[in-house]
Design an enzyme around this catalytic site. Structure first.
Site, PDB file in Angstrom:
ATOM      1  N   ARG A 229      11.957 -11.966   1.633  1.00 45.62           N
ATOM      2  CA  ARG A 229      11.356 -11.102   2.649  1.00 45.62           C
ATOM      3  C   ARG A 229      10.697 -11.941   3.739  1.00 45.62           C
ATOM      4  O   ARG A 229      10.193 -13.025   3.493  1.00 45.62           O
ATOM      5  CB  ARG A 229      10.290 -10.205   2.017  1.00 45.62           C
TER       6      ARG A 229
ATOM      7  N   ARG B  86      11.050  -4.589   1.052  1.00 46.70           N
ATOM      8  CA  ARG B  86      12.002  -5.028   0.033  1.00 46.70           C
ATOM      9  C   ARG B  86      13.339  -4.309   0.212  1.00 46.70           C
ATOM     10  O   ARG B  86      14.398  -4.857  -0.037  1.00 46.70           O
ATOM     11  CB  ARG B  86      11.439  -4.756  -1.364  1.00 46.70           C
TER      12      ARG B  86
ATOM     13  N   ASN C  79      21.559  -8.600  -0.437  1.00 50.31           N
ATOM     14  CA  ASN C  79      21.227  -9.116  -1.751  1.00 50.31           C
ATOM     15  C   ASN C  79      22.053  -8.484  -2.866  1.00 50.31           C
ATOM     16  O   ASN C  79      22.303  -9.114  -3.897  1.00 50.31           O
ATOM     17  CB  ASN C  79      19.732  -8.950  -2.029  1.00 50.31           C
TER      18      ASN C  79
ATOM     19  N   ARG D 239      -1.296  -9.425 -10.200  1.00 58.51           N
ATOM     20  CA  ARG D 239      -2.058  -9.217  -8.963  1.00 58.51           C
ATOM     21  C   ARG D 239      -3.170  -8.197  -9.183  1.00 58.51           C
ATOM     22  O   ARG D 239      -4.305  -8.390  -8.727  1.00 58.51           O
ATOM     23  CB  ARG D 239      -1.115  -8.739  -7.854  1.00 58.51           C
TER      24      ARG D 239
ATOM     25  N   HIS E 222       9.262  -1.451  -8.164  1.00 57.42           N
ATOM     26  CA  HIS E 222       8.635  -2.635  -7.582  1.00 57.42           C
ATOM     27  C   HIS E 222       8.612  -2.482  -6.064  1.00 57.42           C
ATOM     28  O   HIS E 222       9.432  -3.033  -5.345  1.00 57.42           O
ATOM     29  CB  HIS E 222       9.429  -3.875  -7.981  1.00 57.42           C
TER      30      HIS E 222
END
Length: 265
Positions: free
Chosen positions: A36, A42, A49, A105, A129
């Site tokens: 990214r 994303r 991808n 995180r 995600h």
């Protein structure tokens, strides 16, 4: 192409452009794809991808037909679908590295807010995600103490939101790429759980077959990882708010999968 190979209980690191180097691997971590950049989501990486991950997964299946795949490439949940279809592996052997990273995180932000060691914070994240991920503050504890006993709701809500946008925060800071240290540490944590048959319960993207009311989609939930890859999915009671958020997150994953089908990827 970037592949991290782990053979048996001894870690053997190899590099090169020949897929034959992967032969006989027990675990293959696929990080291949474009990273990214600032301003990108994303989901912007979807088409490019998907083609890259499709090639990687097919070649890995050719040389390591009994391996467990750990997918890191974004958009992660959609790339798990690509990898499973290309490899023809069962769901037990295709996993997405998402919740371990997002949970790390989440834990870090809580620890910083409370000025405590992150080692004493237990927290995890459900869902896709991306921005619709579902941090689960109701299940967070700090040294065994429920988070709601330590922080007011507005601070918890702020941490939850920062967790959702943590990846974009790092991308904007780095300017020229996306996160690398925490994702690699998270993927290795999953790989070690498999290679060493640790039976660890970690938040991962797995193909759901009716669990939590979701059918045929990769989505982040708690999963027990061992030598066979995915060994079981512990059941967790979600309240009405959590169910709504989880369903929204699963719907976002479905949109990506449907978009890939339209693109013919």
């Amino acid at each position: 192409m970037k592949l991290l190979l782990l053979k048996g209980l001894i870690h053997e690191f190899l590099g090169g452009s020949d897929y034959a180097l992967t032969e006989g691997s027990d675990v293959v971590i696929i990080t291949a794809g474009l990273p990214r950049k600032p301003g990108m989501s994303r989901d912007d990486l979807l088409s490019t991808n998907a083609k890259i991950v499709k090639e990687c997964a097919a070649q890995v299946a050719k040389y390591s037909p009994n391996s467990v795949l750990i997918i890191v490439s974004n958009p992660l949940d959609a790339m798990c679908h690509v990898a499973m279809e290309a490899s023809k592996f069962p769901r037990e052997r295709v996993l997405g590295m998402a919740g371990v990273l997002d949970g790390a995180r989440f834990r870090s932000f809580i620890a910083a807010e409370l000025d405590v060691s992150v080692e004493d914070v237990q927290a995890f994240v459900f869902g896709g995600h991306g921005d619709t991920m579902v941090p689960m503050p109701r299940y967070v504890s700090v040294g065994g103490i429920p988070l709601e006993k330590l922080l007011p709701k507005d601070r918890i809500d702020a941490i939850v939101q920062r967790t959702r946008t943590g990846g974009a925060e790092i991308v904007n800071l780095l300017k020229t790429g996306s996160a690398y240290y925490a994702p690699s540490a998270s993927a290795v944590q999953m790989a070690e759980a498999i290679v060493r048959d640790k039976k660890r319960i970690l938040p991962c993207a797995v193909l759901l077959k009716g669990e939590y009311g979701v059918q045929g989609l990769f989505c982040g939930v708690l999963a027990k990882l061992g030598a066979k890859g995915l060994e079981s999915i512990p059941a967790l009671d979600l309240n009405s708010e959590e169910k709504v958020m989880f369903e929204k997150s699963a719907a976002a994953v479905k949109e990506l999968v449907d978009a890939m089908k339209k693109l013919g990827v």
